[in-house]
Design a protein around this motif. Structure first.
Motif, PDB file in Angstrom:
ATOM      1  N   GLY A 148       0.930  -1.104   0.070  1.00 12.08           N
ATOM      2  CA  GLY A 148       0.122  -0.160   0.003  1.00 12.08           C
ATOM      3  C   GLY A 148       0.742   1.286  -0.067  1.00 12.08           C
ATOM      4  N   ILE A 149       2.002   1.116   0.784  1.00 11.73           N
ATOM      5  CA  ILE A 149       2.854   2.414   0.755  1.00 11.73           C
ATOM      6  C   ILE A 149       3.559   2.526  -0.638  1.00 11.73           C
ATOM      7  N   ILE A 150       3.966   1.342  -1.147  1.00 10.24           N
ATOM      8  CA  ILE A 150       4.569   1.580  -2.458  1.00 10.24           C
ATOM      9  C   ILE A 150       3.544   2.008  -3.681  1.00 10.24           C
ATOM     10  N   ASP A 151       2.469   1.633  -3.437  1.00 11.09           N
ATOM     11  CA  ASP A 151       1.414   2.023  -4.312  1.00 11.09           C
ATOM     12  C   ASP A 151       1.036   3.677  -4.308  1.00 11.09           C
ATOM     13  N   PHE A 152       0.933   3.895  -2.848  1.00 14.33           N
ATOM     14  CA  PHE A 152       0.783   5.443  -2.849  1.00 14.33           C
ATOM     15  C   PHE A 152       1.959   6.178  -2.980  1.00 14.33           C
ATOM     16  N   SER A 153       3.226   5.847  -2.803  1.00 10.56           N
ATOM     17  CA  SER A 153       4.383   6.398  -3.426  1.00 10.56           C
ATOM     18  C   SER A 153       4.399   6.596  -4.757  1.00 10.56           C
ATOM     19  N   ILE A 154       4.148   5.378  -5.761  1.00 13.64           N
ATOM     20  CA  ILE A 154       4.012   5.644  -6.923  1.00 13.64           C
ATOM     21  C   ILE A 154       2.936   6.674  -7.537  1.00 13.64           C
ATOM     22  N   TYR A 195      12.042  12.337  -8.236  1.00 16.25           N
ATOM     23  CA  TYR A 195      12.394  11.431  -6.871  1.00 16.25           C
ATOM     24  C   TYR A 195      11.475  11.502  -6.127  1.00 16.25           C
ATOM     25  N   THR A 196      10.923  10.529  -5.598  1.00 16.38           N
ATOM     26  CA  THR A 196       9.810  10.582  -4.528  1.00 16.38           C
ATOM     27  C   THR A 196      10.597   9.532  -3.362  1.00 16.38           C
ATOM     28  N   SER A 197      10.388   9.904  -2.126  1.00 16.67           N
ATOM     29  CA  SER A 197      10.934   9.087  -1.142  1.00 16.67           C
ATOM     30  C   SER A 197      10.057   9.332   0.396  1.00 16.67           C
ATOM     31  N   ASN A 198      10.217   8.205   1.088  1.00 18.57           N
ATOM     32  CA  ASN A 198       9.200   8.227   2.358  1.00 18.57           C
ATOM     33  C   ASN A 198      10.366   8.172   3.685  1.00 18.57           C
ATOM     34  N   CYS A 199      11.683   8.279   3.088  1.00 17.37           N
ATOM     35  CA  CYS A 199      12.713   8.189   4.342  1.00 17.37           C
ATOM     36  C   CYS A 199      13.991   9.176   4.169  1.00 17.37           C
ATOM     37  N   LEU A 200      13.523  10.294   3.280  1.00 14.53           N
ATOM     38  CA  LEU A 200      14.538  11.462   3.563  1.00 14.53           C
ATOM     39  C   LEU A 200      14.347  12.296   4.964  1.00 14.53           C
ATOM     40  N   THR A 201      12.962  12.158   5.348  1.00 16.19           N
ATOM     41  CA  THR A 201      12.478  12.737   6.580  1.00 16.19           C
ATOM     42  C   THR A 201      11.883  11.200   7.155  1.00 16.19           C
ATOM     43  N   ARG A 221      11.525   2.123  10.226  1.00 14.03           N
ATOM     44  CA  ARG A 221      12.635   1.805   9.422  1.00 14.03           C
ATOM     45  C   ARG A 221      12.279   0.181   8.663  1.00 14.03           C
ATOM     46  N   GLY A 222      12.205   0.001   7.591  1.00 14.56           N
ATOM     47  CA  GLY A 222      11.717  -1.206   6.928  1.00 14.56           C
ATOM     48  C   GLY A 222      10.633  -1.175   6.141  1.00 14.56           C
ATOM     49  N   PHE A 223      10.230   0.069   6.135  1.00 14.44           N
ATOM     50  CA  PHE A 223       9.026   0.555   5.126  1.00 14.44           C
ATOM     51  C   PHE A 223       9.339   1.448   3.922  1.00 14.44           C
ATOM     52  N   ASP A 224      10.882   1.474   3.876  1.00 14.52           N
ATOM     53  CA  ASP A 224      11.334   2.546   2.891  1.00 14.52           C
ATOM     54  C   ASP A 224      11.009   2.210   1.555  1.00 14.52           C
ATOM     55  N   ALA A 225      10.589   3.275   0.907  1.00 14.97           N
ATOM     56  CA  ALA A 225      10.076   3.337  -0.470  1.00 14.97           C
ATOM     57  C   ALA A 225      10.847   4.525  -1.256  1.00 14.97           C
ATOM     58  N   GLU A 226      11.468   4.268  -2.450  1.00 15.29           N
ATOM     59  CA  GLU A 226      11.971   5.186  -2.942  1.00 15.29           C
ATOM     60  C   GLU A 226      11.550   4.846  -4.597  1.00 15.29           C
ATOM     61  N   PHE A 270      16.944  18.137  -8.312  1.00  8.38           N
ATOM     62  CA  PHE A 270      15.776  16.999  -8.586  1.00  8.38           C
ATOM     63  C   PHE A 270      14.601  17.702  -8.122  1.00  8.38           C
ATOM     64  N   LYS A 271      13.561  17.385  -8.942  1.00 11.71           N
ATOM     65  CA  LYS A 271      12.077  17.709  -8.316  1.00 11.71           C
ATOM     66  C   LYS A 271      11.692  16.465  -7.369  1.00 11.71           C
ATOM     67  N   THR A 272      11.601  16.966  -6.141  1.00 13.46           N
ATOM     68  CA  THR A 272      11.542  15.832  -5.219  1.00 13.46           C
ATOM     69  C   THR A 272      10.340  15.913  -4.363  1.00 13.46           C
ATOM     70  N   THR A 273       9.521  14.658  -4.087  1.00  9.27           N
ATOM     71  CA  THR A 273       8.441  14.619  -3.177  1.00  9.27           C
ATOM     72  C   THR A 273       8.799  13.720  -2.154  1.00  9.27           C
ATOM     73  N   GLU A 274       8.497  14.491  -0.846  1.00  8.10           N
ATOM     74  CA  GLU A 274       8.693  13.446   0.372  1.00  8.10           C
ATOM     75  C   GLU A 274       7.176  13.096   0.604  1.00  8.10           C
ATOM     76  N   ILE A 275       7.118  11.750   1.055  1.00  7.08           N
ATOM     77  CA  ILE A 275       6.060  10.956   1.579  1.00  7.08           C
ATOM     78  C   ILE A 275       6.257  10.731   3.071  1.00  7.08           C
ATOM     79  N   LYS A 276       5.168  11.326   3.953  1.00  4.61           N
ATOM     80  CA  LYS A 276       5.305  11.394   5.512  1.00  4.61           C
ATOM     81  C   LYS A 276       4.135  10.450   5.794  1.00  4.61           C
ATOM     82  N   ALA A 277       4.475   9.637   6.999  1.00  2.00           N
ATOM     83  CA  ALA A 277       3.609   8.567   7.597  1.00  2.00           C
ATOM     84  C   ALA A 277       2.129   9.717   8.166  1.00  2.00           C
ATOM     85  N   PRO A 278       1.281   9.066   8.031  1.00  2.00           N
ATOM     86  CA  PRO A 278      -0.107   9.790   8.922  1.00  2.00           C
ATOM     87  C   PRO A 278       0.134   9.395  10.241  1.00  2.00           C
ATOM     88  N   GLU A 279      -0.443  10.393  11.006  1.00  2.00           N
ATOM     89  CA  GLU A 279       0.039  10.650  12.409  1.00  2.00           C
ATOM     90  C   GLU A 279      -0.200   9.241  13.309  1.00  2.00           C
TER      91      GLU A 279
END
Length: 211
Positions: free
Chosen positions: A110-116, A126-132, A137-142, A176-185
């Motif tokens: 689900g995180i993979i698909d949302f990131s895509i 470049y889109t990542s959920n691990c820049l911040t 750790r272990g749900f990393d998606a780039e 690079f045009k970068t998008t950060e993905i952050k976890a919901p609260e």
């Protein structure tokens, strides 16, 4: 447009050799790498799953495992992981690359698909959920465009930039045009680690998978 997950996988890990071939959970007959592949198969956005391993004889079992799971594989440099990614993506005509490491058996489709989805919607490079770090750790998606991968393959010179695929992008994010993905609260838990680097990590993940 082809979206492909490339899993970097080799047996000769320095911290916990052979970890991707360990049974998870213990005694199950299912390896860590198979768990990663099977979770990625649940993605609705991936066209390809490619295991990118090395030309070392010790990684022959990785190839056999990929074949059993019915996914593609590529063999390349042991140390230059950047070239391994680039050549694997080029050989398979991948337009959008999703970088996955084989020691993250809890990776969430689900995180993979949302990131895509976010990567495509924002027209990012470049889109990542691990820049911040907000997810465990272990749900990393780039996610990144093939053109970006090709560019850094031709530009990166330092050994650490070739060993760590996206290090050049992270060090030069202004290019690079970068998008950060952050976890919901409710999922914000950057202090938790569910990846395998040590025997203690493996023991914890066996308990989680058993549960």
């Amino acid at each position: 447009m082809r979206v492909g997950a490339i899993i970097q996988a080799r047996v000769s890990s320095t911290r916990l050799p052979g970890k991707i071939l360990k049974n998870l959970p213990f005694g199950s007959g299912i390896t860590v790498l198979e768990q990663v592949i099977r979770r990625l198969k649940k993605s609705k956005k991936l066209n390809d799953i490619i295991v990118a391993t090395t030309v070392e004889e010790s990684d022959n079992e990785v190839i056999r495992l990929a074949e059993r799971e019915g996914v593609k594989y590529f063999r390349g440099s042991n140390e230059d992981v950047l070239s391994r990614y680039y050549l694997a993506a080029r050989e398979n005509n991948i337009d959008i690359v999703v970088r996955i490491t084989s020691d993250c058996p809890c990776i969430d489709p689900g995180i993979i698909d949302f990131s895509i989805e976010r990567h495509l919607a924002t027209k990012s490079e470049y889109t990542s959920n691990c820049l911040t770090r907000t997810y465990p750790r272990g749900f990393d998606a780039e996610v990144f465009n093939f053109e970006v991968l090709e560019g850094i393959y031709r530009t990166a010179k330092k050994s650490e930039e070739k060993e760590h695929v996206t290090l050049y992008i992270c060090k030069n994010s202004h290019l690079f045009k970068t998008t950060e993905i952050k976890a919901p609260e409710e999922l914000h838990a950057p202090d938790i680690r569910i990846t395998i680097d040590t025997e203690e990590d493996y023991a914890l993940l066996c308990v989680i998978f058993d549960y």
